[in-house]
Design a protein around this motif. Sequence first.
Motif, PDB file in Angstrom:
ATOM      1  N   HIS A   1       5.037   3.181  12.909  1.00  0.00           N
ATOM      2  CA  HIS A   1       4.738   2.300  13.585  1.00  0.00           C
ATOM      3  C   HIS A   1       4.327   2.092  14.691  1.00  0.00           C
ATOM      4  CE1 HIS A   1       8.949   1.688  14.360  1.00  0.00           C
ATOM      5  NE2 HIS A   1       8.358   1.433  15.521  1.00  0.00           N
TER       6      HIS A   1
ATOM      7  N   THR B   1      -0.759   0.258   7.143  1.00  0.00           N
ATOM      8  CA  THR B   1       0.065  -0.211   5.525  1.00  0.00           C
ATOM      9  C   THR B   1       0.287   1.546   4.669  1.00  0.00           C
ATOM     10  OG1 THR B   1      -1.664  -0.682   4.918  1.00  0.00           O
ATOM     11  CG2 THR B   1      -1.219  -2.535   6.073  1.00  0.00           C
ATOM     12  N   CYS B   2      -0.459   2.037   4.654  1.00  0.00           N
ATOM     13  CA  CYS B   2      -0.040   3.658   3.820  1.00  0.00           C
ATOM     14  C   CYS B   2       1.304   3.950   3.662  1.00  0.00           C
ATOM     15  CB  CYS B   2      -1.344   3.803   3.639  1.00  0.00           C
ATOM     16  SG  CYS B   2      -2.959   3.533   2.983  1.00  0.00           S
ATOM     17  N   LEU B   3       1.636   4.472   4.777  1.00  0.00           N
ATOM     18  CA  LEU B   3       3.014   4.852   5.195  1.00  0.00           C
ATOM     19  C   LEU B   3       3.895   3.755   5.019  1.00  0.00           C
ATOM     20  CD1 LEU B   3       1.426   7.140   7.888  1.00  0.00           C
ATOM     21  CD2 LEU B   3       2.184   7.936   5.940  1.00  0.00           C
ATOM     22  N   ASN B   4       5.514   4.342   4.564  1.00  0.00           N
ATOM     23  CA  ASN B   4       6.451   2.980   4.532  1.00  0.00           C
ATOM     24  C   ASN B   4       6.713   3.403   5.991  1.00  0.00           C
ATOM     25  OD1 ASN B   4       8.908   2.165   3.234  1.00  0.00           O
ATOM     26  ND2 ASN B   4       8.872   3.421   2.172  1.00  0.00           N
ATOM     27  N   PRO B   5       7.380   2.146   6.244  1.00  0.00           N
ATOM     28  CA  PRO B   5       7.802   1.647   7.177  1.00  0.00           C
ATOM     29  C   PRO B   5       9.120   2.318   7.949  1.00  0.00           C
ATOM     30  CG  PRO B   5       7.552  -0.240   6.214  1.00  0.00           C
ATOM     31  CD  PRO B   5       6.304   0.790   5.585  1.00  0.00           C
ATOM     32  N   VAL B   6       9.951   2.181   6.594  1.00  0.00           N
ATOM     33  CA  VAL B   6      11.585   2.481   7.714  1.00  0.00           C
ATOM     34  C   VAL B   6      12.216   3.883   7.168  1.00  0.00           C
ATOM     35  CG1 VAL B   6      11.819   0.239   6.614  1.00  0.00           C
ATOM     36  CG2 VAL B   6      12.128   2.155   4.909  1.00  0.00           C
TER      37      VAL B   6
ATOM     38  N   MET C   1      -0.011  14.877   5.006  1.00  0.00           N
ATOM     39  CA  MET C   1       0.691  14.413   3.468  1.00  0.00           C
ATOM     40  C   MET C   1      -0.545  15.190   2.135  1.00  0.00           C
ATOM     41  SD  MET C   1       2.942  11.311   3.168  1.00  0.00           S
ATOM     42  CE  MET C   1       1.710   9.868   3.045  1.00  0.00           C
TER      43      MET C   1
ATOM     44  N   GLN D   1       8.683  11.638   4.816  1.00  0.00           N
ATOM     45  CA  GLN D   1       7.360  11.409   4.223  1.00  0.00           C
ATOM     46  C   GLN D   1       6.596  12.462   3.688  1.00  0.00           C
ATOM     47  OE1 GLN D   1       6.385   7.357   4.460  1.00  0.00           O
ATOM     48  NE2 GLN D   1       6.952   6.772   6.015  1.00  0.00           N
TER      49      GLN D   1
ATOM     50  N   ALA E   1       0.784   8.098  -5.293  1.00  0.00           N
ATOM     51  CA  ALA E   1      -0.228   9.089  -5.263  1.00  0.00           C
ATOM     52  C   ALA E   1      -0.417  10.422  -5.113  1.00  0.00           C
ATOM     53  CB  ALA E   1      -1.498   8.204  -4.357  1.00  0.00           C
ATOM     54  N   LYS E   2       1.301  10.217  -4.399  1.00  0.00           N
ATOM     55  CA  LYS E   2       2.128  11.652  -4.637  1.00  0.00           C
ATOM     56  C   LYS E   2       2.667  12.416  -5.186  1.00  0.00           C
ATOM     57  CE  LYS E   2       4.589  10.179  -0.481  1.00  0.00           C
ATOM     58  NZ  LYS E   2       5.122  10.779   1.289  1.00  0.00           N
TER      59      LYS E   2
ATOM     60  N   MET F   1      -4.780  11.964  -3.148  1.00  0.00           N
ATOM     61  CA  MET F   1      -5.880  11.374  -2.548  1.00  0.00           C
ATOM     62  C   MET F   1      -5.083  10.058  -1.517  1.00  0.00           C
ATOM     63  SD  MET F   1      -6.956   7.894  -5.082  1.00  0.00           S
ATOM     64  CE  MET F   1      -7.782   6.602  -4.562  1.00  0.00           C
TER      65      MET F   1
ATOM     66  N   MET G   1      -1.763  10.852   6.944  1.00  0.00           N
ATOM     67  CA  MET G   1      -1.924  10.893   6.080  1.00  0.00           C
ATOM     68  C   MET G   1      -2.804  12.195   5.461  1.00  0.00           C
ATOM     69  SD  MET G   1      -1.414   7.298   4.257  1.00  0.00           S
ATOM     70  CE  MET G   1      -2.398   7.590   3.105  1.00  0.00           C
TER      71      MET G   1
ATOM     72  N   ASP H   1       1.138  -1.827  -0.195  1.00  0.00           N
ATOM     73  CA  ASP H   1      -0.191   0.297  -0.137  1.00  0.00           C
ATOM     74  C   ASP H   1       0.597   1.045   0.480  1.00  0.00           C
ATOM     75  OD1 ASP H   1      -2.845  -1.430   1.798  1.00  0.00           O
ATOM     76  OD2 ASP H   1      -2.554  -1.276  -0.362  1.00  0.00           O
ATOM     77  N   TYR H   2       1.818   1.648   0.974  1.00  0.00           N
ATOM     78  CA  TYR H   2       2.987   2.558   0.725  1.00  0.00           C
ATOM     79  C   TYR H   2       3.293   2.838  -0.843  1.00  0.00           C
ATOM     80  CZ  TYR H   2       6.741  -0.665   2.243  1.00  0.00           C
ATOM     81  OH  TYR H   2       7.133  -1.972   1.359  1.00  0.00           O
TER      82      TYR H   2
ATOM     83  N   HIS I   1      11.316   3.820  -1.912  1.00  0.00           N
ATOM     84  CA  HIS I   1      10.517   3.577  -1.018  1.00  0.00           C
ATOM     85  C   HIS I   1      10.559   2.029  -0.837  1.00  0.00           C
ATOM     86  CE1 HIS I   1       8.626   6.948   0.182  1.00  0.00           C
ATOM     87  NE2 HIS I   1       8.503   7.512  -0.975  1.00  0.00           N
TER      88      HIS I   1
ATOM     89  N   ARG J   1       1.656   2.157  -2.898  1.00  0.00           N
ATOM     90  CA  ARG J   1       0.881   3.363  -4.027  1.00  0.00           C
ATOM     91  C   ARG J   1       0.300   5.029  -3.346  1.00  0.00           C
ATOM     92  NH1 ARG J   1      -4.629   1.113  -2.713  1.00  0.00           N
ATOM     93  NH2 ARG J   1      -3.952   1.723  -0.499  1.00  0.00           N
ATOM     94  N   THR J   2       1.028   4.465  -2.222  1.00  0.00           N
ATOM     95  CA  THR J   2       0.726   5.928  -1.614  1.00  0.00           C
ATOM     96  C   THR J   2       1.771   6.697  -2.607  1.00  0.00           C
ATOM     97  OG1 THR J   2       0.279   5.562   0.225  1.00  0.00           O
ATOM     98  CG2 THR J   2       0.387   7.323   0.577  1.00  0.00           C
TER      99      THR J   2
ATOM    100  N   LEU K   1      18.527  -1.494   9.750  1.00  0.00           N
ATOM    101  CA  LEU K   1      17.984  -1.489   8.703  1.00  0.00           C
ATOM    102  C   LEU K   1      16.269  -1.419   9.379  1.00  0.00           C
ATOM    103  CD1 LEU K   1      19.049  -3.224   5.509  1.00  0.00           C
ATOM    104  CD2 LEU K   1      18.984  -0.320   6.069  1.00  0.00           C
TER     105      LEU K   1
ATOM    106  N   PHE L   1      -6.051   6.857   1.485  1.00  0.00           N
ATOM    107  CA  PHE L   1      -6.827   5.014   1.253  1.00  0.00           C
ATOM    108  C   PHE L   1      -6.987   4.857   2.530  1.00  0.00           C
ATOM    109  CE2 PHE L   1      -4.828   5.154  -2.766  1.00  0.00           C
ATOM    110  CZ  PHE L   1      -4.017   6.300  -2.569  1.00  0.00           C
TER     111      PHE L   1
ATOM    112  N   PRO M   1      13.532  -0.136  11.008  1.00  0.00           N
ATOM    113  CA  PRO M   1      12.483   0.597  12.394  1.00  0.00           C
ATOM    114  C   PRO M   1      12.178   0.105  13.388  1.00  0.00           C
ATOM    115  CG  PRO M   1      12.309   1.961  10.603  1.00  0.00           C
ATOM    116  CD  PRO M   1      12.961   1.204   9.674  1.00  0.00           C
ATOM    117  N   ARG M   2      11.670  -0.999  12.729  1.00  0.00           N
ATOM    118  CA  ARG M   2      10.084  -1.188  14.069  1.00  0.00           C
ATOM    119  C   ARG M   2      11.231  -2.220  14.346  1.00  0.00           C
ATOM    120  NH1 ARG M   2       6.643  -3.437   8.773  1.00  0.00           N
ATOM    121  NH2 ARG M   2       8.820  -3.414   7.783  1.00  0.00           N
TER     122      ARG M   2
END
Lengths: 305, 271, 275
Positions: free
Chosen positions: B148, B96-101, B162, B107, A209-210, B89, B159, A202-203, A221, A205-206, A298, B91, A300-301
């Motif tokens: 997270h 899950t729509c934000l990049n975790p790293v 953003m 972002q 979308a940006k 847009m 979001m 999904d990210y 990404h 797609r985000t 690498l 969602f 962060p979680r």
Amino acid sequence: MWVYLTRRLVTSFAVLIAISILVFALTNLARDPAIAVAGEGASASDIQQVRERYGFEQSLPQRYLQWATAAASGDLGISYRQNRPVLNIIVERLPVTLMLSSTGLVLALAISLPLSLLAARWPGSLLDRATLWLALVAQSVPSFWLALVLISLMSVKWGILPASGSVSIYHFIMPGIVLAIYAMPPLLRLTRAGLQEVLKSDYIRTARAKGLPERKVLSKHALRNALVPVVSIAAVQLGYMLGGSVLLETIFAMNGIGYLAWEAISGADLPVIQAIVLLSAFFYVALSLLADILNAWLDPRIRLA
Amino acid sequence: MTRLAVENLRITFGGNIPAVDGVSFAIERGKVLAIVGESGSGKSMTSLALMGLLPRGARMSATTMRLGDLDLTASSTRMTDIRGRRMAMIFQDPMTCLNPVYTIGNQLEEVYLQHNGGRRSAARERAIYLLDRVGVPMARERLRQYPHQMSGGLRQRVMIAMALMCEPEFLIADEPTTALDVTTQIQVLDLLTELKDDFGLGLLLITHDLGVVARIAGEVCVMRRGVFVETGGVADVFANPQHAYTRQLLDAVPVLGQPKKRLLPDGALSL
Amino acid sequence: MGLWIGLAILAVIALLALAGPWLLPRDPMAQNIMNRRIPPIWDAWFNPASKASVEHLLGTDRLGRDYLARVIAGARISLPIGFITAGVAVTIGAAIGIAAGYWRGRVDAALSFVIQTRLSLPIMLVALTSISLLGGSLSVIIITGSLLLWDRAAIVSRTMTMQLSERDYVRVAKVLGATNWQIIRREILPGLRNALLIIFTIELGNAILLEASLSFLGLGLPPPAPSWGLMLAEAREDIFAAPWMIAVPGVALLLTVFATGLIGDALQTGEQTQP
């Protein structure tokens, strides 16, 4: 994260001990070491002399403990052939192998990563399929044969590269290429597959979308998220290369520990054999651990958990 | 007043049955249009088509698809310029729509820098302003956090922030509240209304939830199997549904005290 | 499609290996110093003064032995050794993996440790050491090879067994009183079959390359058994005089391993697209 790493550290240590036992058993049980060292056609008295001189009459567990405790403090014994401390010999020959392995890995990554990115950029394209074919062919090529082919072309036919030795940087080109082709297939497949997976997220797609251009979506990404398995594989490959470059080093007569291992095996130089096997295992284990740490850093979680 | 206008949009996936079969609608800045329908009705596809984000293998055609004067279907139109800058847009699933790293600051700023260039500090100030505006406490510190480390509701606000970084004219929200708990849903919906008024956004809301429609939409299009079965002002449609399907949707909304009803595939309502 | 190409290549090679001595009644061991180092037939197309002839389609080696006959004879060595080694390796690996995945707990901990240890071993070094000490007999080569190639089978078997034993039908079987052996044989093994087949093709390629590498270094089957690896070692000494000699055994190896790879890849794609 630290709990996990500590546990890994303990397991790794146990593995190293298990390997030390295995290799010691192998070199001392496969054939009577006295006969192995004395050589074929040695007389009974020669063999007895060897037995006494190297202490082979002591029991196996006794000898193992002597060797193991010494090794733990850095004393890897004395080479039978060269009559010098094994550690010194290894330290002398290690740089060549390190240089060769690094060259191979860097080359492999330099080819695999961009190729995978391009394949992910245009999935299903000719390039994408060619990447898979490349991986397949590269893993089917016997590395020692490729080495010979390169030598016959570059050294024999065209005379532009040296066929043996490890003195200059030119000596590392051909073996480096062969090593890179050896290490490439898993890197290529994993990066490509990893990127494909990540691109479904999904990210991503985000990010699109940006209004980010596709190349940025991929390189910023997607790649960072797909790197985790790549780091692990790269580390493992490096570990293999450090322990298994026997073939290439003998073909190209390079002065590394692979060639040293070959000499030691041919000459039944048991302490050297044991030391190199242990060292290779140590490299592998250390690199896997390093890969885990790098991966944890690498993501962060995991890092901030 | 800039309009986002779509006429006769068709989307197919190679098979014979189109996912979207000739829908038309228009949104003006400052107004809210909702497209409501069940899953599989084609509403998400419609919104993705506007942004040029249809999945591989999708074929799209439309008599008209314009953002103001700009023809969105023209090959000369660079969608990467439009996305994030003129149209944004958000969602459904903020998890899950934000990049975790990457940090949320990274972002957020990246949208601004991509379209406006310039200094990172300008981007950062805008990010902080917007985070503040959408109700994220301690905005400046948040920039350094990772997705997270935030709750779902907070992430959805991020979001939204953003999406607004480059002052877009239109915002498409695809099920923005579905993954949130009820109280957060209301907060987010009210936030969207505020922002729409403050920034003069044209809001296209995709949802299956009639409650959401009732709360913030001005106009509604009821979508079923790729076509609009009914369109009109929300108050009118809710009070006087013309189409049987619309009536069923309205009837199917559970009301305390009444026995539960179910909507069967053939359209009938069973008790 | 790749599956068919791969199978076809492998079938051709296998057929040549099996029927070779009858199709080509030239003794791979027959030396003829007068005819040594004759280039393969295509040299005659470029070089009018060439000594190449249809008598020796792929030329002769430095002892005058017919190269084509030797390559075919080599297939009779490399292929069976590869098959048997890979087969034993996958069997060992599957046994370890299933045991670890089914019984879990301490059994799994112990077996996982074994797998970890095996992964950390430098394969080439250990193989070379054992063969140089134990001698290069067929059984030593096969046993050493299989003991070094079982890890992938073990890891995959373990993971899949864990997943499969979570499935409801396995639990039902247990409740109904089936013994562990019955469950493993009837519920777990069929689920593993496809994956193990794919792994077999991978290890087949690895086993063939391993045997060739060992022979190349002089630690495979002793000469004059014309293993492809040994042929390459001999060809290496003539690299200045007859550079084409490294081509034939090398290409044979490449094609064979490539065929196994094609089959493995095709099987894998088939697996993935299945519902």
